[in-house]
Scaffold this motif. Structure first.
Motif, PDB file in Angstrom:
ATOM      1  N   CYS A 290     -23.677  -5.740 -18.724  1.00  0.00           N
ATOM      2  CA  CYS A 290     -24.686  -5.441 -19.740  1.00  0.00           C
ATOM      3  C   CYS A 290     -24.103  -5.407 -20.995  1.00  0.00           C
ATOM      4  O   CYS A 290     -24.808  -6.195 -21.768  1.00  0.00           O
ATOM      5  N   PRO A 291     -22.886  -4.787 -21.363  1.00  0.00           N
ATOM      6  CA  PRO A 291     -22.653  -4.921 -22.770  1.00  0.00           C
ATOM      7  C   PRO A 291     -22.049  -6.247 -23.158  1.00  0.00           C
ATOM      8  O   PRO A 291     -22.311  -6.583 -24.424  1.00  0.00           O
TER       9      PRO A 291
ATOM     10  N   ILE B 283     -30.273  -1.735 -19.471  1.00  0.00           N
ATOM     11  CA  ILE B 283     -30.570  -1.132 -20.954  1.00  0.00           C
ATOM     12  C   ILE B 283     -29.496  -0.650 -21.367  1.00  0.00           C
ATOM     13  O   ILE B 283     -28.874   0.358 -20.881  1.00  0.00           O
ATOM     14  N   LEU B 284     -28.884  -0.887 -22.515  1.00  0.00           N
ATOM     15  CA  LEU B 284     -27.775  -0.631 -23.291  1.00  0.00           C
ATOM     16  C   LEU B 284     -28.196   0.455 -24.250  1.00  0.00           C
ATOM     17  O   LEU B 284     -28.960   0.085 -25.168  1.00  0.00           O
ATOM     18  N   ASN B 285     -27.825   1.555 -24.076  1.00  0.00           N
ATOM     19  CA  ASN B 285     -27.883   2.692 -25.047  1.00  0.00           C
ATOM     20  C   ASN B 285     -26.572   3.225 -25.289  1.00  0.00           C
ATOM     21  O   ASN B 285     -25.855   4.073 -24.901  1.00  0.00           O
ATOM     22  N   ASP B 286     -26.087   2.736 -26.698  1.00  0.00           N
ATOM     23  CA  ASP B 286     -25.161   3.222 -27.362  1.00  0.00           C
ATOM     24  C   ASP B 286     -23.686   3.448 -26.375  1.00  0.00           C
ATOM     25  O   ASP B 286     -23.425   2.408 -26.034  1.00  0.00           O
ATOM     26  N   LYS B 287     -23.452   4.666 -25.820  1.00  0.00           N
ATOM     27  CA  LYS B 287     -22.204   4.658 -24.775  1.00  0.00           C
ATOM     28  C   LYS B 287     -22.686   4.648 -23.337  1.00  0.00           C
ATOM     29  O   LYS B 287     -21.793   4.973 -22.365  1.00  0.00           O
ATOM     30  N   ARG B 288     -23.849   4.403 -23.070  1.00  0.00           N
ATOM     31  CA  ARG B 288     -24.545   4.668 -21.721  1.00  0.00           C
ATOM     32  C   ARG B 288     -25.314   3.171 -21.288  1.00  0.00           C
ATOM     33  O   ARG B 288     -25.717   2.446 -22.244  1.00  0.00           O
TER      34      ARG B 288
END
Length: 157
Positions: free
Chosen positions: A105-106, A132-137
């Motif tokens: 993902c990242p 779905i990329l959410n900051d550190k998750r």
């Protein structure tokens, strides 16, 4: 499911056992990186990912596993394709690997400049995973297949 982001850091060279294990040449590898668990190998196209015939004996020295991925062919309904191999821990090829998508993902989010993508893991069973990329998750969404059910009974102390 909500998991930690597992970003890969680039390696200067692709390990020889990876090249030999996947019958790749150094110039076949666009990117080689490693996160705290696995190696990430990016190749030029989906056909290269699909046509891999790994030599699992040559891949036995891996710390845990290796993801091989590429951008998807146009009009496939997903952004990237991958396969995951971990023969050193008894899994020659995993059907659909959540932890791999926490790394994929990242990587692909940077390439596509998007935080929501769809990946396809092209194992024999295969499956799509929305990431779905959410900051550190990383959020993983898709259909799961229950492969075993059981009960654990602990002794009374």
């Amino acid at each position: 499911m909500d998991f930690p982001r597992e970003e890969a850091v680039p390696l200067t060279d692709t390990p020889v056992n990876i090249l030999e294990g996947f019958n790749l040449k150094a110039e076949d590898v666009i990117y080689c990186g490693k996160n705290r668990f696995d190696l990430l190998i990016v190749v030029a196209n989906e056909e290269r990912v699909l046509s891999l015939k790994p030599n699992f004996l040559k891949l036995m020295d891996l710390p845990r596993g290796v993801m091989v991925t590429s951008v998807a062919d146009p009009n496939k309904g997903y952004h990237f394709v991958s396969r995951f191999f971990a023969p050193a821990v008894g899994v020659n090829e995993d059907p659909v690997t959540g932890s791999a998508h926490c790394c994929l993902c990242p990587y692909w989010s940077k390439i596509f400049n998007k935080t929501e993508l769809i990946g396809y893991q092209a194992s024999k069973r295969g499956g799509q995973v929305k990431v779905i990329l959410n900051d550190k998750r990383v959020l993983l969404l898709g259909q799961a297949l229950t492969t075993i059910r059981g009960k654990i009974q602990l002794p009374n102390y």
